[in-house]
Motif scaffolding. Structure first.
Motif, short mmCIF file in Angstrom:
data_model
loop_
_atom_site.label_atom_id
_atom_site.label_comp_id
_atom_site.label_asym_id
_atom_site.label_seq_id
_atom_site.Cartn_x
_atom_site.Cartn_y
_atom_site.Cartn_z
N GLY A 83 -27.50 71.33 -26.78
CA GLY A 83 -27.30 70.23 -27.72
C GLY A 83 -27.25 70.67 -29.17
O GLY A 83 -27.30 69.83 -30.08
N ILE A 84 -27.11 71.96 -29.41
CA ILE A 84 -27.26 72.47 -30.77
C ILE A 84 -26.05 72.14 -31.65
O ILE A 84 -26.21 71.88 -32.86
CB ILE A 84 -27.54 73.99 -30.75
N ILE A 85 -24.85 72.11 -31.10
CA ILE A 85 -23.67 71.74 -31.91
C ILE A 85 -23.69 70.26 -32.28
O ILE A 85 -23.52 69.92 -33.46
CB ILE A 85 -22.36 72.14 -31.20
N PRO A 86 -23.94 69.34 -31.32
CA PRO A 86 -24.06 67.93 -31.70
C PRO A 86 -25.15 67.69 -32.74
O PRO A 86 -25.00 66.84 -33.63
CB PRO A 86 -24.38 67.23 -30.38
N ALA A 87 -26.26 68.45 -32.65
CA ALA A 87 -27.35 68.28 -33.61
C ALA A 87 -26.91 68.67 -35.02
O ALA A 87 -27.27 68.02 -36.00
CB ALA A 87 -28.57 69.10 -33.18
N LEU A 88 -26.12 69.75 -35.14
CA LEU A 88 -25.58 70.13 -36.44
C LEU A 88 -24.65 69.05 -36.98
O LEU A 88 -24.74 68.67 -38.15
CB LEU A 88 -24.81 71.45 -36.34
N LEU A 89 -23.80 68.54 -36.13
CA LEU A 89 -22.80 67.56 -36.55
C LEU A 89 -23.41 66.22 -36.92
O LEU A 89 -22.78 65.41 -37.60
CB LEU A 89 -21.74 67.37 -35.46
N THR A 90 -24.66 65.98 -36.48
CA THR A 90 -25.36 64.74 -36.85
C THR A 90 -26.48 65.00 -37.87
O THR A 90 -27.43 64.25 -37.97
CB THR A 90 -25.93 64.04 -35.61
N ASP A 91 -26.35 66.14 -38.60
CA ASP A 91 -27.20 66.44 -39.76
C ASP A 91 -28.68 66.66 -39.43
O ASP A 91 -29.54 66.39 -40.27
CB ASP A 91 -27.08 65.33 -40.81
N LYS A 92 -28.97 67.20 -38.26
CA LYS A 92 -30.36 67.54 -37.95
C LYS A 92 -30.80 68.80 -38.70
O LYS A 92 -31.99 69.03 -38.89
CB LYS A 92 -30.53 67.74 -36.43
N PHE A 93 -29.84 69.62 -39.10
CA PHE A 93 -30.11 70.83 -39.88
C PHE A 93 -28.83 71.25 -40.58
O PHE A 93 -27.78 70.62 -40.39
CB PHE A 93 -30.65 71.96 -38.99
N ASP A 94 -28.91 72.32 -41.39
CA ASP A 94 -27.79 72.73 -42.23
C ASP A 94 -26.80 73.65 -41.53
O ASP A 94 -25.61 73.64 -41.84
CB ASP A 94 -28.31 73.45 -43.48
N MET A 95 -27.30 74.49 -40.65
CA MET A 95 -26.44 75.49 -40.00
C MET A 95 -27.07 75.93 -38.69
O MET A 95 -28.25 75.68 -38.43
CB MET A 95 -26.22 76.70 -40.91
N ILE A 96 -26.27 76.58 -37.86
CA ILE A 96 -26.75 77.13 -36.59
C ILE A 96 -26.96 78.62 -36.75
O ILE A 96 -26.07 79.34 -37.21
CB ILE A 96 -25.74 76.86 -35.46
N GLY A 97 -28.15 79.08 -36.39
CA GLY A 97 -28.45 80.51 -36.37
C GLY A 97 -29.17 80.82 -35.08
O GLY A 97 -30.38 80.97 -35.05
N SER A 98 -28.42 80.87 -33.97
CA SER A 98 -29.04 80.94 -32.66
C SER A 98 -28.28 81.84 -31.70
O SER A 98 -28.03 81.48 -30.55
CB SER A 98 -29.15 79.52 -32.07
N GLY A 99 -27.91 83.02 -32.18
CA GLY A 99 -27.20 83.95 -31.30
C GLY A 99 -25.91 83.38 -30.76
O GLY A 99 -25.56 83.64 -29.61
N MET A 100 -25.19 82.61 -31.57
CA MET A 100 -24.01 81.91 -31.08
C MET A 100 -22.76 82.79 -31.15
O MET A 100 -22.43 83.34 -32.19
CB MET A 100 -23.78 80.61 -31.86
N THR A 101 -22.07 82.89 -30.01
CA THR A 101 -20.82 83.63 -29.96
C THR A 101 -19.71 82.81 -30.59
O THR A 101 -19.56 81.62 -30.32
CB THR A 101 -20.44 83.94 -28.50
#
Length: 265
Positions: A83-101
């Motif tokens: 659910g990390i991409i939807p969470a970014l797109l709904t402003d739960k945080f500023d960016m993703i830093g989670s070993g994402m390819t």
């Protein structure tokens, strides 16, 4: 006069809209004093939770260096990977830093920084299959059971390249690895840096690590589409730490030194 004022109002509104569009995650974080980063802390040695409940790892240290350069605090927002991409797109945080390819599919939804490391998918197999399974191609039959973490490129690769095998995914890496250790699955598909640690930490002598990567996977920071100012800052930061020795120091701490493993016991 009314027509002139109407045109002026439209122009001002457009200018405000452009200014708002130019404000990005990094600018917002500087104003707020905190950079919020979405992370699923289960990916050794990139992000993981130690025995004191602290989130540590290679990517965490990169982010700490980044926020130090920004003059702000780092806030890690623990988030399930699926659910990390939807969470970014709904402003739960500023960016993703989670070993994402950085994949083409994800790039249609997100902007990505330059890669901060390149990894590839590898295999942990049951010890009994040593010599029988020499590559992922040998697993591509209905007789084998394979596993990985849901929502990751490990799952994508399993379903695409090993589609004839029986697949069952898990919400975290360790559960999936233990399925192989306990003989419920034949192979675990995942990134090389995780598997090189897991074979010793979780394997209990029952796993064989086929360490030759069979995919090319650049890992990068993910941001909302259109946030080019933030991408510019992050890319310049990554270039700087590669040149001044900071990156090598952080990399060696997590990939050449094993002292951190004691913090996980």
């Amino acid at each position: 006069m009314k027509k002139y004022l109407s045109m002026l109002l439209v122009g001002v509104t457009a200018l405000v809209a452009v200014s708002a569009a130019q404000a990005g995650a990094i600018d917002d974080a500087v104003k707020r004093g905190t950079l919020k980063v979405g992370m699923d802390p289960t990916y050794m040695p990139f992000e993981m939770t130690n025995k004191r409940g602290e989130i540590i790892g290679f990517e965490v240290d990169l982010l700490k260096a980044m926020t130090k350069a920004m003059g702000v605090k780092l806030e890690l927002v623990s988030t399930g990977y699926d659910g990390i991409i939807p969470a970014l797109l709904t402003d739960k945080f500023d960016m993703i830093g989670s070993g994402m390819t950085l994949t083409q599919e994800r790039n249609l939804r997100l902007n990505f920084s330059d890669p901060f490391i390149v990894v590839g998918q590898t295999l942990l197999i049951r010890k009994e299959l040593e010599g029988t399974i020499k590559s992922y191609k040998d697993l591509n039959t209905a007789e084998y059971r394979i596993t990985s973490k849901l929502g990751t490129t490990g799952e994508m690769v399993a379903r695409k390249l090993i589609s004839k095998a029986q697949y069952h995914g898990y919400d975290n890496e360790q559960e999936a690895v233990l399925d192989v250790v306990n003989g419920k699955a034949d192979a675990f598909i995942y990134d090389a840096p995780y598997n090189v640690v897991a074979v010793n930490k979780v394997g209990n002598g029952k796993l064989v690590f086929l360490d030759k990567p069979f995919t090319y996977e650049p890992l990068a920071f993910g941001l909302k589409k259109g946030d080019y100012d933030s991408i510019n800052f992050i890319n310049n930061f990554l270039h700087q730490i590669h040149e001044d020795g900071t990156y090598d120091r952080i990399h060696d701490k997590w990939f050449k030194d094993t002292a951190w493993l004691k913090d996980m016991e």
